[in-house]
Design an enzyme around this catalytic site. Structure first.
Site, PDB file in Angstrom:
ATOM      1  N   TYR A  88      56.790  29.339  30.228  1.00 46.78           N
ATOM      2  CA  TYR A  88      55.633  28.504  30.540  1.00 46.78           C
ATOM      3  C   TYR A  88      54.337  29.281  30.418  1.00 46.78           C
ATOM      4  CZ  TYR A  88      54.889  30.569  35.212  1.00 46.78           C
ATOM      5  OH  TYR A  88      54.600  31.422  36.247  1.00 46.78           O
TER       6      TYR A  88
ATOM      7  N   LEU B 213      54.139  40.914  34.481  1.00 51.51           N
ATOM      8  CA  LEU B 213      53.669  39.959  33.478  1.00 51.51           C
ATOM      9  C   LEU B 213      52.300  40.459  33.024  1.00 51.51           C
ATOM     10  CD1 LEU B 213      54.172  37.175  32.091  1.00 51.51           C
ATOM     11  CD2 LEU B 213      52.405  36.360  33.642  1.00 51.51           C
TER      12      LEU B 213
ATOM     13  N   LYS C   9      57.268  35.242  30.698  1.00 49.32           N
ATOM     14  CA  LYS C   9      56.736  34.224  31.613  1.00 49.32           C
ATOM     15  C   LYS C   9      57.756  33.095  31.699  1.00 49.32           C
ATOM     16  CE  LYS C   9      52.329  32.229  33.024  1.00 49.32           C
ATOM     17  NZ  LYS C   9      52.319  32.765  34.375  1.00 49.32           N
TER      18      LYS C   9
ATOM     19  N   GLU D 228      53.073  44.246  40.597  1.00 49.13           N
ATOM     20  CA  GLU D 228      52.074  43.162  40.555  1.00 49.13           C
ATOM     21  C   GLU D 228      52.227  42.365  41.838  1.00 49.13           C
ATOM     22  OE1 GLU D 228      52.939  40.415  37.342  1.00 49.13           O
ATOM     23  OE2 GLU D 228      55.089  40.577  37.667  1.00 49.13           O
TER      24      GLU D 228
HETATM   25  N1  PDD Z   1      50.605  33.094  37.323  1.00 43.83           N
HETATM   26  N2  PDD Z   1      51.836  38.007  37.244  1.00 43.83           N
HETATM   27  C1  PDD Z   1      52.570  36.930  37.554  1.00 43.83           C
HETATM   28  C2  PDD Z   1      53.935  37.121  38.113  1.00 43.83           C
HETATM   29  C3  PDD Z   1      52.037  35.642  37.352  1.00 43.83           C
HETATM   30  O1  PDD Z   1      52.776  34.552  37.645  1.00 43.83           O
HETATM   31  C4  PDD Z   1      50.721  35.500  36.843  1.00 43.83           C
HETATM   32  C5  PDD Z   1      50.101  34.146  36.591  1.00 43.83           C
HETATM   33  C6  PDD Z   1      49.992  36.660  36.545  1.00 43.83           C
HETATM   34  C7  PDD Z   1      48.609  36.600  35.949  1.00 43.83           C
HETATM   35  O2  PDD Z   1      48.640  36.145  34.624  1.00 43.83           O
HETATM   36  P1  PDD Z   1      47.397  35.390  33.976  1.00 43.83           P
HETATM   37  O3  PDD Z   1      46.218  36.271  34.177  1.00 43.83           O
HETATM   38  O4  PDD Z   1      47.767  35.250  32.556  1.00 43.83           O
HETATM   39  O5  PDD Z   1      47.243  34.082  34.701  1.00 43.83           O
HETATM   40  C8  PDD Z   1      50.592  37.902  36.740  1.00 43.83           C
HETATM   41  C9  PDD Z   1      50.231  31.743  36.975  1.00 43.83           C
HETATM   42  C10 PDD Z   1      48.775  31.456  37.168  1.00 43.83           C
HETATM   43  C11 PDD Z   1      51.153  30.771  37.679  1.00 43.83           C
HETATM   44  O6  PDD Z   1      52.355  31.016  37.634  1.00 43.83           O
HETATM   45  O7  PDD Z   1      50.685  29.772  38.233  1.00 43.83           O
END
Ligand code: PDD
Length: 293
Positions: A38, A208, A152, A184
């Site tokens: 996703y 991620l 993801k 993270e």
């Molecule tokens: N989450 N690490 C994890 C485990 C995440 O689920 C996310 C983002 C990030 C940050 O990634 P980005 O900057 O590309 O949003 C890091 C999204 C927002 C979610 O699952 O809702």
């Protein structure tokens, strides 16, 4: 009693439907195995922030799980625009692709399935002024997830259980440590600052690689903010002057309390304020850059 599902327009397998009416088979491998990937893309006033980069990451996730991408990046961008026509303003676009619907449950990858493609939008909940000005509280936990956190994946039980540890105590995020090093948070990346120098964990399989992480690294370089990418030991996290969360929805947010103790002086720091300003400037230029392109 739970609230009724709203009739918000969504996209399912080529059709615009609503989240109330759209239906997926019970045999869908996304439902049975969490076999899918996703993306979440922030949209400001109809313009995606780093839409292309999100679809490039979706491609990398699909390559990792051996799922053939049903659309090229430009097709994806067009499909999102079609859905956004029903959702003006600031939105969060959720995109999910699962391996599709086989005729029976079997772990091994079936051949020849058509992936299930689903997209929906909801109003983007950007951090409140209060959160930006005062920062947020986080807790830490052992990173008990798997070793492919760079994908993801919709299999998010590890992240869900990690997040709940902070939700249980009214905190915003759970910051994870694996073998004594910062990885993270449950749904965000984490940066630390010491003596004016920012540090971020390596871009490896244990995190991620956030689109916001990458954007921050770029904005830091352009704004001459010193930033290092390297392993961050737990002691460094705990002794940091500043800790930040980043994600597509949280943007960049200061962590001012960690496990009940103040981070630095307990206020969002000077480097955070600089980075936050650079990020807001970048956002503000989105529309004019889109028009110029
Ligand atoms: N989450 N690490 C994890 C485990 C995440 O689920 C996310 C983002 C990030 C940050 O990634 P980005 O900057 O590309 O949003 C890091 C999204 C927002 C979610 O699952 O809702």
């Amino acid at each position: 009693m739970s609230e009724p599902i709203p009739a918000l327009p969504c996209y399912l397998n080529g059709e615009i439907s609503t989240v109330r009416d759209a239906k997926v088979s019970v045999l869908d491998r996304g439902f049975i195995f969490g076999d899918g990937v996703y993306e979440v893309i922030p949209v400001y006033d109809g313009v995606m922030l780093r839409g292309r980069e999100h679809f490039e990451r979706l491609q990398r996730s699909m390559d990792e799980i051996r799922l053939e991408n049903p659309h090229a990046v430009d097709e994806w961008l067009g499909l999102v625009d079609k859905l956004l026509a029903h959702h003006p303003g600031n939105q969060s676009v959720y995109i999910q692709v699962t391996r599709g619907v086989p005729t029976k449950r079997d772990h091994a990858l079936p051949k020849g399935l058509t992936p299930t493609v689903f997209m929906m939008c909801y109003p983007l909940a950007s951090p409140s002024r209060e959160q930006v000005e005062n920062g947020v509280a986080c807790v830490t936990a052992r990173d008990f997830r798997w070793e492919k956190c760079h994908i993801k994946s919709t299999s998010l039980l590890g992240n869900v259980l990690a997040r709940q540890l902070s939700a249980d105590v009214g905190a915003t995020e759970t910051i994870l440590l694996r073998d004594g090093f910062l990885t993270e948070a449950s749904a965000s990346n984490v940066f630390v600052v010491k003596d004016g120098v920012v540090a971020a964990p390596p871009r490896d399989n244990l995190i991620l690689l956030g689109i916001t992480y990458d954007l921050l690294v770029r904005l830091a370089a352009e704004g001459t903010v010193k930033l290092e990418i390297r392993p961050i030991p737990e002691a460094e996290l705990r002794a940091a002057d500043e800790v930040w969360l980043t994600s597509s929805t949280k943007e960049v947010l200061a962590v001012t309390q960690l496990d009940g103790k103040p981070v630095g002086d307990g206020r969002p720091g000077a480097v955070f304020r600089r980075m936050h300003a650079l990020y807001q400037e970048h956002k503000a230029g989105l529309r004019s850059r889109a028009v110029a392109a």
